[in-house]
Structures are given as C-alpha cells and as structure tokens.
Write a protein that holds these residues in place. Sequence first.
Motif, PDB file in Angstrom:
ATOM      1  N   GLY A 112      83.780 -29.372  22.170  1.00 23.39           N
ATOM      2  CA  GLY A 112      82.508 -29.867  21.844  1.00 23.39           C
ATOM      3  C   GLY A 112      82.385 -30.029  20.287  1.00 23.39           C
ATOM      4  N   ARG A 113      83.276 -29.689  19.572  1.00 28.62           N
ATOM      5  CA  ARG A 113      83.341 -29.996  18.158  1.00 28.62           C
ATOM      6  C   ARG A 113      82.144 -29.426  17.709  1.00 28.62           C
ATOM      7  NH1 ARG A 113      84.697 -36.326  18.840  1.00 28.62           N
ATOM      8  NH2 ARG A 113      86.832 -36.037  19.833  1.00 28.62           N
ATOM      9  N   LEU A 114      81.866 -28.088  17.992  1.00 29.16           N
ATOM     10  CA  LEU A 114      80.577 -27.429  17.837  1.00 29.16           C
ATOM     11  C   LEU A 114      81.000 -26.053  16.969  1.00 29.16           C
ATOM     12  CD1 LEU A 114      77.452 -27.303  18.164  1.00 29.16           C
ATOM     13  CD2 LEU A 114      77.802 -25.757  20.071  1.00 29.16           C
ATOM     14  N   THR A 115      80.783 -25.964  15.576  1.00 28.08           N
ATOM     15  CA  THR A 115      81.371 -24.888  14.958  1.00 28.08           C
ATOM     16  C   THR A 115      80.138 -23.521  15.105  1.00 28.08           C
ATOM     17  OG1 THR A 115      81.799 -26.114  13.179  1.00 28.08           O
ATOM     18  CG2 THR A 115      81.224 -23.923  12.646  1.00 28.08           C
ATOM     19  N   LEU A 116      80.833 -22.566  15.779  1.00 26.23           N
ATOM     20  CA  LEU A 116      80.170 -21.454  16.040  1.00 26.23           C
ATOM     21  C   LEU A 116      80.703 -20.505  15.625  1.00 26.23           C
ATOM     22  CD1 LEU A 116      79.369 -21.734  19.989  1.00 26.23           C
ATOM     23  CD2 LEU A 116      77.760 -21.652  18.352  1.00 26.23           C
ATOM     24  N   HIS A 117      80.076 -19.317  14.995  1.00 24.43           N
ATOM     25  CA  HIS A 117      80.742 -17.889  14.629  1.00 24.43           C
ATOM     26  C   HIS A 117      79.976 -16.794  15.124  1.00 24.43           C
ATOM     27  CE1 HIS A 117      82.149 -20.564  11.461  1.00 24.43           C
ATOM     28  NE2 HIS A 117      83.171 -19.616  11.317  1.00 24.43           N
ATOM     29  N   GLU A 118      80.806 -15.732  15.586  1.00 28.79           N
ATOM     30  CA  GLU A 118      80.077 -14.449  15.858  1.00 28.79           C
ATOM     31  C   GLU A 118      79.911 -13.818  14.458  1.00 28.79           C
ATOM     32  OE1 GLU A 118      80.530 -10.314  18.423  1.00 28.79           O
ATOM     33  OE2 GLU A 118      82.082 -11.959  18.643  1.00 28.79           O
ATOM     34  N   VAL A 119      78.620 -13.370  14.378  1.00 26.46           N
ATOM     35  CA  VAL A 119      78.470 -12.698  13.182  1.00 26.46           C
ATOM     36  C   VAL A 119      78.459 -11.179  13.284  1.00 26.46           C
ATOM     37  CG1 VAL A 119      76.771 -12.320  11.129  1.00 26.46           C
ATOM     38  CG2 VAL A 119      76.917 -14.393  12.313  1.00 26.46           C
ATOM     39  N   ARG A 120      79.372 -10.472  12.594  1.00 29.22           N
ATOM     40  CA  ARG A 120      79.586  -8.885  12.828  1.00 29.22           C
ATOM     41  C   ARG A 120      79.192  -8.449  11.339  1.00 29.22           C
ATOM     42  NH1 ARG A 120      85.620  -8.875  15.883  1.00 29.22           N
ATOM     43  NH2 ARG A 120      84.951 -10.179  17.668  1.00 29.22           N
ATOM     44  N   VAL A 121      78.189  -7.431  11.709  1.00 31.44           N
ATOM     45  CA  VAL A 121      77.766  -6.776  10.429  1.00 31.44           C
ATOM     46  C   VAL A 121      77.492  -5.428  10.936  1.00 31.44           C
ATOM     47  CG1 VAL A 121      75.192  -7.623  11.121  1.00 31.44           C
ATOM     48  CG2 VAL A 121      75.922  -6.870   8.852  1.00 31.44           C
ATOM     49  N   ASP A 122      77.544  -4.333   9.917  1.00 30.13           N
ATOM     50  CA  ASP A 122      77.340  -2.926  10.270  1.00 30.13           C
ATOM     51  C   ASP A 122      75.529  -2.828  10.296  1.00 30.13           C
ATOM     52  OD1 ASP A 122      76.646  -0.333  10.232  1.00 30.13           O
ATOM     53  OD2 ASP A 122      78.267   0.127   8.707  1.00 30.13           O
ATOM     54  N   ASP A 123      75.117  -2.397  11.129  1.00 30.17           N
ATOM     55  CA  ASP A 123      73.746  -2.188  11.395  1.00 30.17           C
ATOM     56  C   ASP A 123      73.124  -1.522   9.951  1.00 30.17           C
ATOM     57  OD1 ASP A 123      73.397  -3.267  13.866  1.00 30.17           O
ATOM     58  OD2 ASP A 123      73.159  -1.648  14.696  1.00 30.17           O
ATOM     59  N   ALA A 124      73.902  -0.695   9.466  1.00 28.94           N
ATOM     60  CA  ALA A 124      73.355  -0.096   8.290  1.00 28.94           C
ATOM     61  C   ALA A 124      73.038  -0.967   7.105  1.00 28.94           C
ATOM     62  CB  ALA A 124      74.318   1.172   7.841  1.00 28.94           C
ATOM     63  N   ALA A 125      73.735  -2.149   7.263  1.00 29.20           N
ATOM     64  CA  ALA A 125      73.658  -3.249   6.129  1.00 29.20           C
ATOM     65  C   ALA A 125      72.337  -3.905   6.449  1.00 29.20           C
ATOM     66  CB  ALA A 125      74.798  -4.022   6.128  1.00 29.20           C
ATOM     67  N   LEU A 126      71.800  -3.946   7.423  1.00 28.09           N
ATOM     68  CA  LEU A 126      70.601  -4.513   7.873  1.00 28.09           C
ATOM     69  C   LEU A 126      69.336  -3.757   7.658  1.00 28.09           C
ATOM     70  CD1 LEU A 126      71.670  -6.248  11.169  1.00 28.09           C
ATOM     71  CD2 LEU A 126      71.800  -7.187   9.110  1.00 28.09           C
ATOM     72  N   THR A 127      68.787  -4.129   6.307  1.00 29.62           N
ATOM     73  CA  THR A 127      67.386  -3.500   5.696  1.00 29.62           C
ATOM     74  C   THR A 127      66.378  -4.588   6.083  1.00 29.62           C
ATOM     75  OG1 THR A 127      68.537  -2.342   4.302  1.00 29.62           O
ATOM     76  CG2 THR A 127      66.232  -2.349   4.053  1.00 29.62           C
ATOM     77  N   PRO A 128      65.251  -4.258   7.042  1.00 26.59           N
ATOM     78  CA  PRO A 128      64.270  -5.161   7.503  1.00 26.59           C
ATOM     79  C   PRO A 128      63.606  -5.674   6.142  1.00 26.59           C
ATOM     80  CG  PRO A 128      64.006  -3.285   8.843  1.00 26.59           C
ATOM     81  CD  PRO A 128      65.049  -2.901   7.834  1.00 26.59           C
ATOM     82  N   ALA A 129      63.596  -7.014   5.626  1.00 26.48           N
ATOM     83  CA  ALA A 129      63.054  -7.584   4.578  1.00 26.48           C
ATOM     84  C   ALA A 129      61.452  -8.114   5.151  1.00 26.48           C
ATOM     85  CB  ALA A 129      63.982  -8.760   4.253  1.00 26.48           C
ATOM     86  N   ILE A 130      61.234  -8.229   6.556  1.00 20.83           N
ATOM     87  CA  ILE A 130      60.214  -8.790   6.875  1.00 20.83           C
ATOM     88  C   ILE A 130      59.774  -7.737   7.976  1.00 20.83           C
ATOM     89  CG2 ILE A 130      58.996 -10.452   8.408  1.00 20.83           C
ATOM     90  CD1 ILE A 130      60.914 -12.495   7.373  1.00 20.83           C
ATOM     91  N   ALA A 131      58.589  -7.174   7.770  1.00 21.39           N
ATOM     92  CA  ALA A 131      57.974  -6.191   8.477  1.00 21.39           C
ATOM     93  C   ALA A 131      57.595  -6.465   9.990  1.00 21.39           C
ATOM     94  CB  ALA A 131      56.760  -5.232   8.121  1.00 21.39           C
ATOM     95  N   GLU A 132      57.822  -5.879  10.881  1.00 21.71           N
ATOM     96  CA  GLU A 132      57.875  -6.100  12.320  1.00 21.71           C
ATOM     97  C   GLU A 132      56.407  -6.727  12.770  1.00 21.71           C
ATOM     98  OE1 GLU A 132      57.926  -6.634  16.427  1.00 21.71           O
ATOM     99  OE2 GLU A 132      59.326  -6.401  14.889  1.00 21.71           O
ATOM    100  N   ALA A 133      55.199  -6.648  12.195  1.00 28.33           N
ATOM    101  CA  ALA A 133      54.002  -7.032  12.164  1.00 28.33           C
ATOM    102  C   ALA A 133      54.200  -8.423  11.909  1.00 28.33           C
ATOM    103  CB  ALA A 133      53.036  -6.401  11.400  1.00 28.33           C
ATOM    104  N   GLU A 134      54.698  -8.892  10.740  1.00 31.99           N
ATOM    105  CA  GLU A 134      54.812 -10.175  10.237  1.00 31.99           C
ATOM    106  C   GLU A 134      55.897 -10.758  11.195  1.00 31.99           C
ATOM    107  OE1 GLU A 134      54.462 -10.724   5.590  1.00 31.99           O
ATOM    108  OE2 GLU A 134      55.421  -8.790   6.108  1.00 31.99           O
ATOM    109  N   ALA A 135      56.920 -10.417  11.493  1.00 27.99           N
ATOM    110  CA  ALA A 135      57.816 -11.003  12.223  1.00 27.99           C
ATOM    111  C   ALA A 135      57.477 -11.150  13.813  1.00 27.99           C
ATOM    112  CB  ALA A 135      59.224 -10.168  12.327  1.00 27.99           C
ATOM    113  N   ALA A 136      56.756 -10.414  14.218  1.00 26.80           N
ATOM    114  CA  ALA A 136      56.196 -10.523  15.579  1.00 26.80           C
ATOM    115  C   ALA A 136      55.265 -11.962  15.480  1.00 26.80           C
ATOM    116  CB  ALA A 136      55.679  -9.241  16.145  1.00 26.80           C
ATOM    117  N   ALA A 137      54.452 -12.082  14.327  1.00 24.62           N
ATOM    118  CA  ALA A 137      53.686 -13.194  14.307  1.00 24.62           C
ATOM    119  C   ALA A 137      54.121 -14.394  14.514  1.00 24.62           C
ATOM    120  CB  ALA A 137      52.591 -12.922  12.877  1.00 24.62           C
ATOM    121  N   VAL A 138      55.416 -14.635  14.127  1.00 26.74           N
ATOM    122  CA  VAL A 138      56.033 -15.944  13.999  1.00 26.74           C
ATOM    123  C   VAL A 138      57.178 -16.105  14.933  1.00 26.74           C
ATOM    124  CG1 VAL A 138      55.339 -16.398  11.682  1.00 26.74           C
ATOM    125  CG2 VAL A 138      57.456 -15.336  12.024  1.00 26.74           C
ATOM    126  N   ARG A 139      57.820 -14.795  15.677  1.00 20.05           N
ATOM    127  CA  ARG A 139      58.766 -14.945  16.367  1.00 20.05           C
ATOM    128  C   ARG A 139      58.825 -15.834  17.571  1.00 20.05           C
ATOM    129  NH1 ARG A 139      59.271  -9.534  17.699  1.00 20.05           N
ATOM    130  NH2 ARG A 139      60.400  -8.955  15.554  1.00 20.05           N
TER     131      ARG A 139
END
Length: 321
Positions: free
Chosen positions: A134-161
């Motif tokens: 399909g000539r479609l570029t796809l990557h699986e993103v592998r990242v340690d959960d410890a490296a993911l620090t929420p930058a947008i609080a759940e209340a703000e994220a939920a409002a636009v999700r």
Amino acid sequence: MESPDREFLEAAGAALRGTGPGEDPLEALGWWDLLAEFDDRDARGAALALFRAQGRELADTAALGALIAQPYLAAAGAEPGTLVAVIVRRSARGERLLAVGDVAGRTLLVDRPGQGASVIAAEKTELVPVTVPGRLTLHEVRVDDAALTPAIAEAEAAAVRARAVCLGRIGTSLEILGAAEGTLALAVAYAASREQFGRPIGTFQAVRHLLAWAQTDSVALESVVTTAVALDAAAPQRHDEVVKALAGRNGRRICERAMQVFGGIGFTAEHDHHHFHSRVLALDALLGTSAELTHTLGAWWRESRADPSASARALLAATGS
C-alpha cells in the motif's frame, strides 16, 4: 466555478506527485497554515481534501497524526507541524502505538484515557517499521512508560479527545475513498482496453454490473464523507463512527469488485491494485474497523434508540443552502 475543496484536491495531488526526496509536500501546499485555521469551513475542507489525494496517489505524509493532534495544540503549547499523535491500536496481543507517515524530527503525542497525554521526541523512542503493501509508511512506536510524563492533564485531554478521534476517522475515511477511487479508475480503464472474444471486456454485462456497483458504493461514500466534513461539530452523536464504518465497508467492496474485473493480474506485485486494496485494509484497521464500529453502533442504538443521522436543518446550514 470549482469549490475550494476540489481545487485543493487537485493541487494536493499535483504536490504529492511532484515533491522530490527530502521535500515536504505539506509545506509546499501550505497545509500547516490550513491546520491552524481549522475553524474556518473552507480551510477545514481544503485541509481534509489532502487525505483523499493521498489515497488516490498512494502517497503518505505525517498529516494523519498531525490532524489528530490538532485539538491538543493549545493545551500543549505547540504549533502546527511540530506535534504528531500516535494511534493506539488494541488487539488480543495487547496495546501497540502506531505512527503513520515519516515522523522523524517531530514530537509525538501519546494520549491514554485516564492518564492524560504525554509528549516525547520521536528520537527518544524506538520506531520499528511495520511492513505492509500500500506504499504506506507505518512504524510501531516503542517507548518505556517511565519516559512518558503527562504534559496535558487528563481533564484537558478528555475535553478534546473525542474531537481528535473524530477528525482522525474523517481523515482516514477520505483516504479510503481516495484509494478506492484510484483502483476503480484503473478497473474502468482496464475494462476498456482488455479484450476477450474480439471485444473489450467492459462491453460484457457482468463486468459492467461490477463497475456500476463499485461506482455506486464510491458515490455513496463520497456523499457521506463530504457531508461529514461540512457538518463538522454540528454532526450528530457518534456520526464519525458511522462514517468510518461505511468507509471501511464500501472501500473494501469497491476493491473486491475491481479485483474481479482485473482477474489474476490484480494480484501481482507489478499492478497498483494490490497497493490500493492493501491501503484500504490498513486504514480500515485504524481507529476502529468497519466490523468493530458496526457492532458497537448496533449495541448503542439498541440501548439508546438515539438517531445518528443529521437533521435537515443542520445539513442545510452546513451546505449553505
């Protein structure tokens, strides 16, 4: 006079065909500026037309992730073109994070309901290519959960999700439409040139029926998706799920009928049909398959008896009638 959406569709197709290696067709088109003006009807329609062009041209960019990230830009303090959302794909094998298009040099947005949204530079993750036709570029993103620090609080994220998922589904539906149109155009041309028994196979009633059914599915999908673009926030509850479910179903049917016209040649690696067909299948798997969405919509309707169709008043206002 042609509509701005149609003009941009043609311009997007030309840019996707003509952009050389290392060049960003989104920059050439001024697409990032359109994303910044998404509340404007014409800008929104032009920006979304890009996805239909990508399907037709079998091209890909980081536009889908950028579109999904658009509602988060203000909360993240980011500019269009810098933030690209990954898509969370859940299956029996667990959760996978997928990035569509070339995301090198960009900041990735990872939104997990209940946990808020995190941002991380693509270079700080492991991008594992997912090989699909399909000539479609796809990557699986592998990242340690410890490296993911929420930058947008759940209340703000939920409002636009919900808005972000809705935009993603409309974008993928348009790209499915474009890919289906691409293979249907090939099938029509093939039926006109391929001869059996001394005449083009397009003159045979069975082939004409296949092409007519495929065209009917294509026109129906175009009508539904373009109406959804016009309605935008005025669309009824869960309308994006209806659109995405229809796109997956109709896109697959168009490809299957085109395959019947092509016969064995459509299976070969040298023919573009299998790339169009594979792209439809890959896009159907993102943000809810047609089968999954049809099931959940049916269960919701049985319980709520709500009407997911748009009112006549909303349709007239959206189309300017």
